[in-house]
Write an enzyme that holds these catalytic residues in place. Structure first.
Site, PDB file in Angstrom:
ATOM      1  N   MET A 168       0.816  -1.169   0.065  1.00 26.62           N
ATOM      2  CA  MET A 168       0.207   0.020   0.116  1.00 26.62           C
ATOM      3  C   MET A 168       0.899   1.240   0.137  1.00 26.62           C
ATOM      4  O   MET A 168       2.018   1.219   0.614  1.00 26.62           O
ATOM      5  CB  MET A 168      -0.953  -0.032   1.275  1.00 26.62           C
ATOM      6  CG  MET A 168      -1.955  -1.303   0.850  1.00 26.62           C
ATOM      7  SD  MET A 168      -2.947  -1.313   2.336  1.00 26.62           S
ATOM      8  CE  MET A 168      -3.913   0.186   2.303  1.00 26.62           C
ATOM      9  N   GLY A 187      -5.486  -2.935  -5.096  1.00 26.10           N
ATOM     10  CA  GLY A 187      -6.077  -1.831  -3.687  1.00 26.10           C
ATOM     11  C   GLY A 187      -5.350  -0.651  -4.144  1.00 26.10           C
ATOM     12  O   GLY A 187      -4.975  -0.405  -5.123  1.00 26.10           O
ATOM     13  N   CYS A 188      -5.278  -0.101  -3.109  1.00 27.05           N
ATOM     14  CA  CYS A 188      -4.860   1.387  -3.014  1.00 27.05           C
ATOM     15  C   CYS A 188      -3.055   1.347  -2.859  1.00 27.05           C
ATOM     16  O   CYS A 188      -2.791   1.192  -1.745  1.00 27.05           O
ATOM     17  CB  CYS A 188      -5.375   2.079  -1.963  1.00 27.05           C
ATOM     18  SG  CYS A 188      -4.923   3.778  -1.922  1.00 27.05           S
ATOM     19  N   VAL A 189      -2.484   1.537  -4.060  1.00 28.84           N
ATOM     20  CA  VAL A 189      -0.968   1.525  -3.820  1.00 28.84           C
ATOM     21  C   VAL A 189      -0.522   2.924  -3.891  1.00 28.84           C
ATOM     22  O   VAL A 189      -1.084   3.984  -4.638  1.00 28.84           O
ATOM     23  CB  VAL A 189      -0.421   0.820  -4.762  1.00 28.84           C
ATOM     24  CG1 VAL A 189       0.973   0.615  -5.058  1.00 28.84           C
ATOM     25  CG2 VAL A 189      -0.958  -0.730  -4.785  1.00 28.84           C
TER      26      VAL A 189
END
Length: 105
Positions: free
Chosen positions: A65, A103-105
């Protein structure tokens, strides 16, 4: 899935241009992606992020993340976006040959 030719090699990519097989990565791929993303010349700082991402992915099978990426790589978020203007997910992960993060990287 489509293929792109980079330095005479056929590379399978997804619909967004992310490498399908991270094991097929080589430094020429990072240079190719940098040019496509408008980054220009890859600096030592770029390679620091790319290497961090590759190592993290090899150990965990996922991209970190953004908060973890910045904290553990030692590169602040603002600089991360200066290095990879399209963002860590699109620019940095793509340069590192990682699959598109979910996902939110």
């Amino acid at each position: 899935m489509p293929f792109v030719e980079v330095e005479g090699k056929q590379v399978e990519v997804d619909e967004d241009g992310f490498m399908v097989d991270p094991a097929a990565w080589w430094p020429g791929w990072a240079h190719y992606v940098a040019k496509q993303e408008g980054i220009g010349e890859l600096t030592e700082r770029h390679w620091h992020v790319i290497d961090f991402l590759k190592d993290y992915y090899a150990k965990t099978g996922i991209a970190p993340m953004i908060r973890k990426l910045c904290k553990e790589s030692g590169i602040p978020l603002k600089e991360m976006y200066e290095l990879f203007p399209t963002g860590p997910a699109k620019g940095a992960c793509k340069c590192a040959g990682l699959p598109k993060p979910t996902g939110c990287v």
